[in-house]
Design a protein around this motif. Structure first.
Motif, PDB file in Angstrom:
ATOM      1  N   ARG A 101      -3.252   4.278 -24.754  1.00 15.99           N
ATOM      2  CA  ARG A 101      -2.085   5.093 -25.105  1.00 15.99           C
ATOM      3  C   ARG A 101      -1.262   4.435 -26.208  1.00 15.99           C
ATOM      4  O   ARG A 101      -0.715   5.100 -27.087  1.00 15.99           O
ATOM      5  CB  ARG A 101      -1.211   5.312 -23.872  1.00 15.99           C
ATOM      6  N   SER A 102      -1.166   3.108 -26.161  1.00 11.90           N
ATOM      7  CA  SER A 102      -0.333   2.389 -27.136  1.00 11.90           C
ATOM      8  C   SER A 102      -0.880   2.492 -28.556  1.00 11.90           C
ATOM      9  O   SER A 102      -0.161   2.230 -29.522  1.00 11.90           O
ATOM     10  CB  SER A 102      -0.222   0.913 -26.747  1.00 11.90           C
ATOM     11  N   PHE A 103      -2.161   2.851 -28.712  1.00  9.38           N
ATOM     12  CA  PHE A 103      -2.750   2.946 -30.047  1.00  9.38           C
ATOM     13  C   PHE A 103      -2.008   3.949 -30.923  1.00  9.38           C
ATOM     14  O   PHE A 103      -1.955   3.805 -32.140  1.00  9.38           O
ATOM     15  CB  PHE A 103      -4.225   3.364 -29.972  1.00  9.38           C
ATOM     16  N   PHE A 104      -1.453   4.981 -30.286  1.00 12.78           N
ATOM     17  CA  PHE A 104      -0.826   6.054 -31.062  1.00 12.78           C
ATOM     18  C   PHE A 104       0.697   6.046 -30.950  1.00 12.78           C
ATOM     19  O   PHE A 104       1.343   6.968 -31.401  1.00 12.78           O
ATOM     20  CB  PHE A 104      -1.376   7.413 -30.619  1.00 12.78           C
ATOM     21  N   ASP A 151      -5.403  -1.815 -37.040  1.00  8.78           N
ATOM     22  CA  ASP A 151      -4.642  -3.016 -36.700  1.00  8.78           C
ATOM     23  C   ASP A 151      -4.497  -3.146 -35.182  1.00  8.78           C
ATOM     24  O   ASP A 151      -4.661  -4.234 -34.622  1.00  8.78           O
ATOM     25  CB  ASP A 151      -3.264  -2.943 -37.371  1.00  8.78           C
ATOM     26  N   ARG A 152      -4.234  -2.030 -34.509  1.00 13.30           N
ATOM     27  CA  ARG A 152      -4.076  -2.067 -33.048  1.00 13.30           C
ATOM     28  C   ARG A 152      -5.413  -2.296 -32.345  1.00 13.30           C
ATOM     29  O   ARG A 152      -5.463  -2.922 -31.279  1.00 13.30           O
ATOM     30  CB  ARG A 152      -3.404  -0.781 -32.580  1.00 13.30           C
ATOM     31  N   PHE A 153      -6.484  -1.804 -32.930  1.00 11.72           N
ATOM     32  CA  PHE A 153      -7.817  -2.091 -32.389  1.00 11.72           C
ATOM     33  C   PHE A 153      -8.097  -3.591 -32.425  1.00 11.72           C
ATOM     34  O   PHE A 153      -8.622  -4.168 -31.463  1.00 11.72           O
ATOM     35  CB  PHE A 153      -8.892  -1.353 -33.196  1.00 11.72           C
ATOM     36  N   PHE A 154      -7.768  -4.227 -33.550  1.00 15.35           N
ATOM     37  CA  PHE A 154      -7.989  -5.670 -33.679  1.00 15.35           C
ATOM     38  C   PHE A 154      -7.186  -6.433 -32.625  1.00 15.35           C
ATOM     39  O   PHE A 154      -7.665  -7.411 -32.044  1.00 15.35           O
ATOM     40  CB  PHE A 154      -7.616  -6.160 -35.073  1.00 15.35           C
ATOM     41  N   ARG A 155      -5.948  -5.987 -32.377  1.00 15.76           N
ATOM     42  CA  ARG A 155      -5.115  -6.652 -31.372  1.00 15.76           C
ATOM     43  C   ARG A 155      -5.714  -6.512 -29.973  1.00 15.76           C
ATOM     44  O   ARG A 155      -5.727  -7.474 -29.190  1.00 15.76           O
ATOM     45  CB  ARG A 155      -3.695  -6.078 -31.395  1.00 15.76           C
ATOM     46  N   MET A 156      -6.229  -5.328 -29.662  1.00 15.19           N
ATOM     47  CA  MET A 156      -6.860  -5.118 -28.362  1.00 15.19           C
ATOM     48  C   MET A 156      -8.136  -5.959 -28.240  1.00 15.19           C
ATOM     49  O   MET A 156      -8.418  -6.545 -27.181  1.00 15.19           O
ATOM     50  CB  MET A 156      -7.182  -3.632 -28.176  1.00 15.19           C
ATOM     51  N   GLU A 157      -8.902  -6.040 -29.335  1.00 13.11           N
ATOM     52  CA  GLU A 157     -10.124  -6.849 -29.334  1.00 13.11           C
ATOM     53  C   GLU A 157      -9.793  -8.312 -29.063  1.00 13.11           C
ATOM     54  O   GLU A 157     -10.470  -8.972 -28.262  1.00 13.11           O
ATOM     55  CB  GLU A 157     -10.835  -6.710 -30.693  1.00 13.11           C
ATOM     56  N   VAL A 158      -8.754  -8.835 -29.717  1.00  2.26           N
ATOM     57  CA  VAL A 158      -8.326 -10.222 -29.481  1.00  2.26           C
ATOM     58  C   VAL A 158      -7.941 -10.414 -28.019  1.00  2.26           C
ATOM     59  O   VAL A 158      -8.326 -11.407 -27.372  1.00  2.26           O
ATOM     60  CB  VAL A 158      -7.146 -10.594 -30.416  1.00  2.26           C
ATOM     61  N   ILE A 165       3.226 -11.633 -45.830  1.00  2.00           N
ATOM     62  CA  ILE A 165       2.406 -12.795 -45.430  1.00  2.00           C
ATOM     63  C   ILE A 165       2.257 -12.920 -43.925  1.00  2.00           C
ATOM     64  O   ILE A 165       1.318 -13.533 -43.426  1.00  2.00           O
ATOM     65  CB  ILE A 165       2.997 -14.090 -46.051  1.00  2.00           C
ATOM     66  N   HIS A 166       3.198 -12.314 -43.156  1.00  2.00           N
ATOM     67  CA  HIS A 166       3.124 -12.423 -41.696  1.00  2.00           C
ATOM     68  C   HIS A 166       2.438 -11.224 -41.052  1.00  2.00           C
ATOM     69  O   HIS A 166       2.456 -11.095 -39.822  1.00  2.00           O
ATOM     70  CB  HIS A 166       4.529 -12.587 -41.122  1.00  2.00           C
ATOM     71  N   ASP A 167       1.806 -10.376 -41.856  1.00  2.00           N
ATOM     72  CA  ASP A 167       1.115  -9.194 -41.305  1.00  2.00           C
ATOM     73  C   ASP A 167      -0.306  -9.529 -40.854  1.00  2.00           C
ATOM     74  O   ASP A 167      -1.272  -8.862 -41.220  1.00  2.00           O
ATOM     75  CB  ASP A 167       1.060  -8.074 -42.359  1.00  2.00           C
ATOM     76  N   PHE A 168      -0.430 -10.572 -40.069  1.00  2.00           N
ATOM     77  CA  PHE A 168      -1.739 -10.930 -39.508  1.00  2.00           C
ATOM     78  C   PHE A 168      -1.655 -10.866 -37.988  1.00  2.00           C
ATOM     79  O   PHE A 168      -0.585 -10.609 -37.418  1.00  2.00           O
ATOM     80  CB  PHE A 168      -2.185 -12.327 -39.977  1.00  2.00           C
ATOM     81  N   LEU A 222       2.349   9.241 -44.002  1.00  2.00           N
ATOM     82  CA  LEU A 222       1.114   8.461 -43.994  1.00  2.00           C
ATOM     83  C   LEU A 222      -0.128   9.347 -44.036  1.00  2.00           C
ATOM     84  O   LEU A 222      -1.125   8.982 -44.648  1.00  2.00           O
ATOM     85  CB  LEU A 222       1.070   7.594 -42.732  1.00  2.00           C
ATOM     86  N   GLY A 223      -0.095  10.466 -43.355  1.00  4.68           N
ATOM     87  CA  GLY A 223      -1.280  11.294 -43.263  1.00  4.68           C
ATOM     88  C   GLY A 223      -2.301  10.658 -42.337  1.00  4.68           C
ATOM     89  O   GLY A 223      -2.078   9.608 -41.740  1.00  4.68           O
ATOM     90  N   ASP A 224      -3.466  11.297 -42.211  1.00  2.00           N
ATOM     91  CA  ASP A 224      -4.510  10.805 -41.312  1.00  2.00           C
ATOM     92  C   ASP A 224      -4.976   9.410 -41.694  1.00  2.00           C
ATOM     93  O   ASP A 224      -5.264   8.578 -40.834  1.00  2.00           O
ATOM     94  CB  ASP A 224      -5.706  11.772 -41.328  1.00  2.00           C
ATOM     95  N   PHE A 225      -5.091   9.123 -42.991  1.00  3.11           N
ATOM     96  CA  PHE A 225      -5.589   7.812 -43.406  1.00  3.11           C
ATOM     97  C   PHE A 225      -4.601   6.710 -43.037  1.00  3.11           C
ATOM     98  O   PHE A 225      -4.994   5.613 -42.660  1.00  3.11           O
ATOM     99  CB  PHE A 225      -5.854   7.803 -44.919  1.00  3.11           C
ATOM    100  N   GLY A 226      -3.294   7.012 -43.140  1.00  2.28           N
ATOM    101  CA  GLY A 226      -2.285   6.024 -42.767  1.00  2.28           C
ATOM    102  C   GLY A 226      -2.321   5.726 -41.286  1.00  2.28           C
ATOM    103  O   GLY A 226      -2.242   4.572 -40.870  1.00  2.28           O
TER     104      GLY A 226
END
Length: 357
Positions: A272-275, A298-305, A350-353, A287-291
């Motif tokens: 649910r948090s993805f959206f 980015d949220r997928f990567f966080r969940m994967e970590v 620079i902190h967007d990692f 942003l549109g669909d691509f945004g």
């Protein structure tokens, strides 16, 4: 009892990989790296971590590509050490980890062949974890038919290509459809393999692979909007595993916009948090669909970590080997991002990692 027998063959290697994991960069390391003014300062700061002097022989000026390549080589060396000391079933498990990279490499060579590029040049762009002994044999192929036959004979990916695609498909189909078709077969095969290992390994890896399958399903759905891909073709690309399977997959196959994807994902509490805030971001920033898709990634990567960190809470299982590779890859992405921001003087981003520990 399983712990007793596990340690006979794999206890040493599990200790090694947990030692590697303890050298993962922390928040304080990232804070120091983000304060660097130049890439030379960046190199000096990295030398104080477990990366050591891995850039010592690189001439100035340093490039971000060199930093990423050398950091990746560090991971590859660690992986190869573990692999060379492993026995069944761990050795087979480690082979499965490399198959994902092999798929990307083979698809890259297929793309080069289709566009009549020099495939020997493409070898340098292949991911080192996906390189296999007979890969140069694929470069001899001068057309797609020859390449298809070479893949069936020379690579471990033969079952995935043979069961899913024909030589004619390689010529006619979009390259991303080929990649997703083969990757679907790979994920399902890997999922079935860890089920045969059973025990804690199956529990840990089922969670990770289920999320990977769902991530690909969501990405395929969003990326297929406003394209020539039909809904029937889209459904065939979805892995038959994951928490969205089968009901969510069926709904996503019929989805026409982001809102419908959001509704499907709300049926899984962790998704649910993805959206969250996607709607407001779309309104405010147009942003549109691509945004929204970029925000999702980015949220997928966080969940994967998060899932890969959880794997280290369990002992006597092979999931830690997979998770270490994925966490290290995220760390390399973080390092490369910070280095790019320093090189381009983009301090505001620079902190967007995605920090790991």
């Amino acid at each position: 009892m399983e712990g007793l027998f596990f340690n006979v063959d794999t206890g040493f290697l599990e200790g090694i990989v947990r030692g590697y994991k303890s050298g993962t960069l922390t928040q304080s390391h990232y804070a120091s790296l983000a304060q660097c003014e130049t890439l030379e300062d960046f190199k000096t700061q990295l030398s104080a971590t477990d990366y050591g002097n891995f850039l010592a022989n690189e001439p100035s000026p340093l490039s971000t590509t060199t930093i990423a390549d050398k950091a990746t080589q560090t991971l590859v060396d660690q992986f190869n050490f573990i692999r060379s000391n492993s026995v069944e079933p761990l050795s087979k498990f480690l082979d499965y980890i490399t198959y994902g990279y092999m798929i990307d490499n083979v698809v890259l060579l297929i793309t080069g062949t289709l566009h009549e590029r020099d495939t020997h040049e493409l070898l340098e762009r292949c991911h080192p974890l996906g390189i296999f002994d007979t890969m140069p044999a694929l470069c001899v192929a001068t057309n797609v038919e020859e390449l298809y036959q070479s893949v069936l004979v020379e690579t471990p990916l033969a079952p995935y290509f043979r069961d899913c695609l024909s030589a004619a498909d390689l010529d006619d189909m979009n390259i991303e459809i080929i990649r997703n078709t083969v990757y679907k077969a790979y994920l399902e095969d890997f999922y079935n393999y860890v089920s045969t290992i059973g025990s804690t390994t199956a529990d840990v890896m089922h969670n990770i692979l289920a999320f990977e399958a769902d991530r690909r399903t969501i990405n395929i759905t969003i990326n297929s909007f406003d394209t020539e891909l039909t809904k029937e073709q889209r459904a065939k690309l979805f892995p038959a595993i994951g928490r969205l399977f089968p009901t969510g997959n069926n709904a996503l196959a019929k989805a026409d916009d982001i809102d419908q994807v959001r509704q499907v994902c709300e049926n899984v509490s962790e998704y649910r948090s993805f959206f969250d805030n996607s709607a407001s971001a779309q309104t405010n920033g147009d942003l549109g669909d691509f945004g929204v898709a970029a925000q999702l990634e980015d949220r997928f990567f966080r969940m994967e970590v998060h899932l890969n960190k959880l794997a280290f809470l369990q002992q006597f299982q092979y999931g830690v080997f997979y998770s270490y590779v994925k966490l290290k890859e995220q760390e390399i992405r973080n390092i490369t991002w910070i280095a790019e921001c320093i090189a381009q003087d983009a301090r505001d981003r620079i902190h967007d990692f995605i920090p790991i520990f």
